[in-house]
Design an enzyme around this catalytic site. Structure first.
Site, PDB file in Angstrom:
ATOM      1  N   LYS A 199       0.825  -1.219   0.000  1.00  0.00           N
ATOM      2  CA  LYS A 199       0.000   0.000   0.000  1.00  0.00           C
ATOM      3  C   LYS A 199       0.855   1.262   0.000  1.00  0.00           C
ATOM      4  CE  LYS A 199       0.811   0.920   4.484  1.00  0.00           C
ATOM      5  NZ  LYS A 199       1.265   2.188   5.118  1.00  0.00           N
ATOM      6  N   ASP A 252      -5.584   0.044   5.297  1.00  0.00           N
ATOM      7  CA  ASP A 252      -4.303   0.754   5.308  1.00  0.00           C
ATOM      8  C   ASP A 252      -4.089   1.518   4.004  1.00  0.00           C
ATOM      9  OD1 ASP A 252      -2.032   1.561   6.593  1.00  0.00           O
ATOM     10  OD2 ASP A 252      -1.089  -0.405   6.681  1.00  0.00           O
ATOM     11  N   THR A 256      -3.411   5.595   3.932  1.00  0.00           N
ATOM     12  CA  THR A 256      -2.093   6.011   3.464  1.00  0.00           C
ATOM     13  C   THR A 256      -2.184   6.833   2.178  1.00  0.00           C
ATOM     14  OG1 THR A 256      -1.264   3.944   4.398  1.00  0.00           O
ATOM     15  CG2 THR A 256       0.267   5.192   3.051  1.00  0.00           C
ATOM     16  N   ARG A 263       3.727   9.803   4.842  1.00  0.00           N
ATOM     17  CA  ARG A 263       5.002  10.191   4.251  1.00  0.00           C
ATOM     18  C   ARG A 263       5.091   9.738   2.795  1.00  0.00           C
ATOM     19  NH1 ARG A 263       5.986   8.165   9.293  1.00  0.00           N
ATOM     20  NH2 ARG A 263       6.771   6.169   8.584  1.00  0.00           N
ATOM     21  N   ASN A 264       4.550   8.573   2.503  1.00  0.00           N
ATOM     22  CA  ASN A 264       4.624   8.056   1.135  1.00  0.00           C
ATOM     23  C   ASN A 264       3.777   8.885   0.183  1.00  0.00           C
ATOM     24  OD1 ASN A 264       6.231   5.414   1.454  1.00  0.00           O
ATOM     25  ND2 ASN A 264       4.733   5.325   3.104  1.00  0.00           N
TER      26      ASN A 264
END
Length: 352
Positions: A199, A252, A256, A263-264
């Site tokens: 992910k 998730d 995300t 952060r990604n």
């Protein structure tokens, strides 16, 4: 409502890695009356954590309980502990667990909270632990939609603990469950780990969509088709398809790809705005696991002969300096297919 562990159930637990996630997990365990040791790699920063009882870089404003012992001495951190929680970046996990194994201490359980796939071996984190730490009786995984910034502020969160042994999964639930942190159990260790790792790559793509100024339609399609890619690779690696519809997969993935804490996603957003990968990474304090996982995921897909177009395009953007706009165009102009068509050249069943 989930009950916390009582004082009579106290365990000595070592949390290895004092980043945001490791600190948040240490706080949860301390709230459940466990004797917690928190290991920080840098001695100077460990001294700051001890002095301020706060993690100013990664969790500013969150008090670290006085009961948590903080140290930069790894051997002291794991001494007398039968349970170790690994919360270090995935690409250094092997180095750290090898050192722990070298101390020769008996360990009952190692819990991996790191999300990634080792580049050199293409192993999942639990596989790395098992290879390096033969003295450990059980290795299990903790994953799911759980930004440390929210967990540490007691915002209701649900995650999943995966272990092949049902009793071990139940034990991990007991260790971590609180009124604001709900832990489900699973026996699909492979699926839970893959969901947590892959992910992050799709989140980079979602960030690119944001950085390019594209819309909700684009992002929804990307997340849905990204989930299908995750499921295809998971099936090729013997994971259970339904796991990718759960907390460590879709859950998730959603958080995300959409959260300002991610952060990604932020790496992708900056790429979409025209910054180079080197510039972005040099400006970040914390590790964006998806960057290195992209390499591992691309190699795994090639090795297993599974078609993963989104992850392939992210790889080209990150490491072959492909234009994000051209990558989006190429994805949109791929050959037409039915939505549930098998997406792997090996015939792996599509998910979603």
């Amino acid at each position: 409502m989930t009950e916390t562990v009582t004082q009579g159930d106290q365990q000595t637990i070592s949390v290895i890695g004092a980043g945001a996630w490791g600190t948040a997990l240490a706080i949860i365990l301390a709230q459940n009356n466990h004797a917690v040791r928190l290991w920080e790699f840098f001695p100077d920063y460990a001294a700051i954590l001890n002095d301020r009882r706060e993690n100013p870089k990664f969790l500013p404003g969150i008090k670290i309980p006085e009961t948590i012992r903080i140290t930069s001495d790894l051997e002291k951190a794991v001494q007398d502990s039968r349970i170790v929680v690994m919360a270090v970046p995935s690409q250094v996990l092997r180095t750290v667990i090898r050192k722990i194994a070298g101390y020769g201490m008996p360990l009952d359980t190692i819990i991996t909270a790191s999300k990634g796939i080792e580049q050199t071996t293409l192993m999942r984190m639990s596989e790395v632990v098992k290879q390096e730490c033969g003295l450990c009786r059980e290795c299990c995984v903790l994953s799911g939609p759980s930004h440390a910034e929210e967990v540490s502020r007691q915002i209701p969160t649900s995650v999943v603990a995966a272990a092949k042994d049902v009793a071990t999964g139940t034990f991990i639930q007991t260790l971590f469950s609180t009124e604001h942190f709900r832990v489900y159990s699973s026996q699909d260790v492979v699926g839970v780990e893959l969901g947590g790792a892959l992910k992050n790559v799709i989140a980079i793509a979602a960030g690119i969509v944001d950085g390019l100024g594209l819309g909700d339609n684009t992002k929804a399609a990307l997340m849905t088709r990204g989930l299908a890619e995750m499921g295809r690779l998971g099936r090729a690696l013997q994971a259970k398809p339904e796991t990718f519809a759960g907390l460590s997969g879709m859950g998730d993935l959603v958080v995300t790809c959409t959260s300002q804490h991610s952060r990604n996603r932020r790496v992708g957003e900056e790429l979409g705005r025209g910054r180079t990968l080197e510039e972005i990474l040099n400006s970040m304090e914390m590790v964006a696991e998806g960057v290195e996982t992209t390499k591992s995921a691309k190699r795994l897909a090639d090795q297993k002969n599974v078609e993963m177009p989104i992850i392939t395009e992210v790889y080209k953007i990150l490491f072959e300096v492909k234009s994000p706009r051209i990558a989006v165009k190429d994805l949109m102009q791929r050959p037409r297919k039915t939505e549930m068509e098998t997406g792997g050249k090996s015939g792996s069943e599509a998910i979603g």
